[in-house]
Design a protein around this motif. Sequence first.
Motif, mmCIF file in Angstrom:
data_model
loop_
_atom_site.group_PDB
_atom_site.id
_atom_site.type_symbol
_atom_site.label_atom_id
_atom_site.label_comp_id
_atom_site.label_asym_id
_atom_site.label_seq_id
_atom_site.Cartn_x
_atom_site.Cartn_y
_atom_site.Cartn_z
ATOM 1 N N VAL A 118 0.067 -2.617 -1.474
ATOM 2 C CA VAL A 118 -1.369 -2.692 -1.729
ATOM 3 C C VAL A 118 -1.657 -1.772 -2.912
ATOM 4 O O VAL A 118 -1.310 -0.587 -2.873
ATOM 5 N N VAL A 119 -2.253 -2.314 -3.954
ATOM 6 C CA VAL A 119 -2.498 -1.562 -5.183
ATOM 7 C C VAL A 119 -4.000 -1.517 -5.439
ATOM 8 O O VAL A 119 -4.652 -2.567 -5.498
ATOM 9 N N LEU A 120 -4.536 -0.313 -5.582
ATOM 10 C CA LEU A 120 -5.925 -0.163 -6.013
ATOM 11 C C LEU A 120 -5.989 -0.375 -7.516
ATOM 12 O O LEU A 120 -5.567 0.480 -8.291
ATOM 13 N N GLN A 121 -6.483 -1.527 -7.919
ATOM 14 C CA GLN A 121 -6.500 -1.870 -9.335
ATOM 15 C C GLN A 121 -7.486 -1.000 -10.105
ATOM 16 O O GLN A 121 -7.182 -0.476 -11.169
ATOM 17 N N ASP A 122 -8.672 -0.850 -9.564
ATOM 18 C CA ASP A 122 -9.686 -0.047 -10.236
ATOM 19 C C ASP A 122 -10.726 0.365 -9.205
ATOM 20 O O ASP A 122 -11.084 -0.422 -8.330
ATOM 21 N N VAL A 123 -11.186 1.607 -9.312
ATOM 22 C CA VAL A 123 -12.225 2.123 -8.420
ATOM 23 C C VAL A 123 -13.286 2.779 -9.292
ATOM 24 O O VAL A 123 -13.003 3.721 -10.023
ATOM 25 N N ASN A 124 -14.507 2.277 -9.197
ATOM 26 C CA ASN A 124 -15.593 2.777 -10.031
ATOM 27 C C ASN A 124 -16.872 2.875 -9.210
ATOM 28 O O ASN A 124 -17.046 2.149 -8.228
ATOM 29 N N PRO A 125 -17.758 3.754 -9.610
ATOM 30 C CA PRO A 125 -19.087 3.742 -8.995
ATOM 31 C C PRO A 125 -19.863 2.526 -9.481
ATOM 32 O O PRO A 125 -19.485 1.887 -10.469
ATOM 33 N N PRO A 126 -20.945 2.168 -8.829
ATOM 34 C CA PRO A 126 -21.769 1.050 -9.323
ATOM 35 C C PRO A 126 -22.254 1.299 -10.747
ATOM 36 O O PRO A 126 -22.404 2.443 -11.191
ATOM 37 N N ARG A 149 -6.895 8.006 -3.813
ATOM 38 C CA ARG A 149 -6.619 6.591 -4.077
ATOM 39 C C ARG A 149 -5.262 6.159 -3.534
ATOM 40 O O ARG A 149 -5.141 5.129 -2.874
ATOM 41 N N GLN A 150 -4.217 6.941 -3.803
ATOM 42 C CA GLN A 150 -2.891 6.573 -3.335
ATOM 43 C C GLN A 150 -2.807 6.605 -1.819
ATOM 44 O O GLN A 150 -2.191 5.740 -1.192
ATOM 45 N N GLU A 151 -3.454 7.596 -1.219
ATOM 46 C CA GLU A 151 -3.440 7.695 0.242
ATOM 47 C C GLU A 151 -4.188 6.528 0.864
ATOM 48 O O GLU A 151 -3.775 6.001 1.919
ATOM 49 N N ILE A 152 -5.266 6.060 0.236
ATOM 50 C CA ILE A 152 -6.003 4.903 0.740
ATOM 51 C C ILE A 152 -5.131 3.650 0.674
ATOM 52 O O ILE A 152 -5.071 2.868 1.635
ATOM 53 N N ALA A 153 -4.452 3.443 -0.447
ATOM 54 C CA ALA A 153 -3.589 2.267 -0.588
ATOM 55 C C ALA A 153 -2.484 2.269 0.461
ATOM 56 O O ALA A 153 -2.176 1.224 1.071
ATOM 57 N N THR A 154 -1.875 3.425 0.693
ATOM 58 C CA THR A 154 -0.797 3.509 1.690
ATOM 59 C C THR A 154 -1.323 3.237 3.092
ATOM 60 O O THR A 154 -0.686 2.525 3.889
ATOM 61 N N THR A 155 -2.496 3.775 3.412
ATOM 62 C CA THR A 155 -3.075 3.564 4.741
ATOM 63 C C THR A 155 -3.432 2.097 4.954
ATOM 64 O O THR A 155 -3.166 1.530 6.024
#
Length: 325
Positions: A196-204, A169-175
Amino acid sequence: MEEKINQLNINLYWLRENLKKIVLGLLVLLALFTSIRTVGPEEEGVVIQLGQYNRTVNPGLNFIVPFWIERMYKIPVQRQLKQEFGFRTTKAGQRSDYTKEGFGDESMMLTGDLNLTDVEWVVQYRITNSYNFLFKVRNAEKTLRDMSESVMRKVVGDRTVNEVLTVGRQEIATTVEGLLQELCDEYENGIRIDQVVLQDVNPPESVKPSFNAVNQAQQERETLINQAEAEYNRVIPRARGEAEETIQLAEAFALNRVNRAKGEAERFNALFNAYIKSPEVTKQRIYLETMEKILPKIGNKIIVDEKGNNVLPLLNIDQVKTPQK
């Protein structure tokens, strides 16, 4: 009837005489209304004259050409702005309220291993160049939103669903932050990306229970591995220490026995050499030394002559000595 006509004529005369003053007053008010502009402390004003850029003014009270010949756009250059994706803030405060209804299309993404994931993120940015923000790109804020969604889909599409949901998650936000800033520089839209902050990541929602079960199993596996490593780190060093202690004790014991054996061998050789030179003297000395060691260990001692007839006068029969150990 004649009086009413005269009164009407008087009113028309008064209106005609004061109409110019009324129109002039209205024009003055309209000029003031369209020429005075106040720019806030976090803003700067961009003045457009007849549709063309004219100048940029600083915060405070400013005047522009009235009657809409000049227009002013206030740009918040000292304020951090944000765009939300996959949700919207309905009420900001200590306990903010959010809603996801109607925003699922911009947050639902396909990962590199062909799994769906629901990604909510926030882009925080600042306007660093008001001229570029207004004139280099048409509708810069909507363009930034489109760029953010495109970059996020690209980065998520290059990774597996496990990376997106857990360790990546952190690497995705930085990229995403780096790629989005490169696009802003290329488009010259006058925007600097702060974070850029990933607020929440969930499966469907339909597969969330299965994903949660998998994540719980992975966490339990990690817990068991950590416990095993802790037990290994506790037992193995102790066993190694005990083994090293045993080896050192054995080496010390072996060294002691070897040294004693060498000393006894050297002593025997010395006695043998002395015996060769003078056998009687050496034999007598060995006998006396042996008796010197044996006699203290004997309790009652009776000394007689060779035939056993007489007791030596040095004997004290009444005295009993405790054997020495």
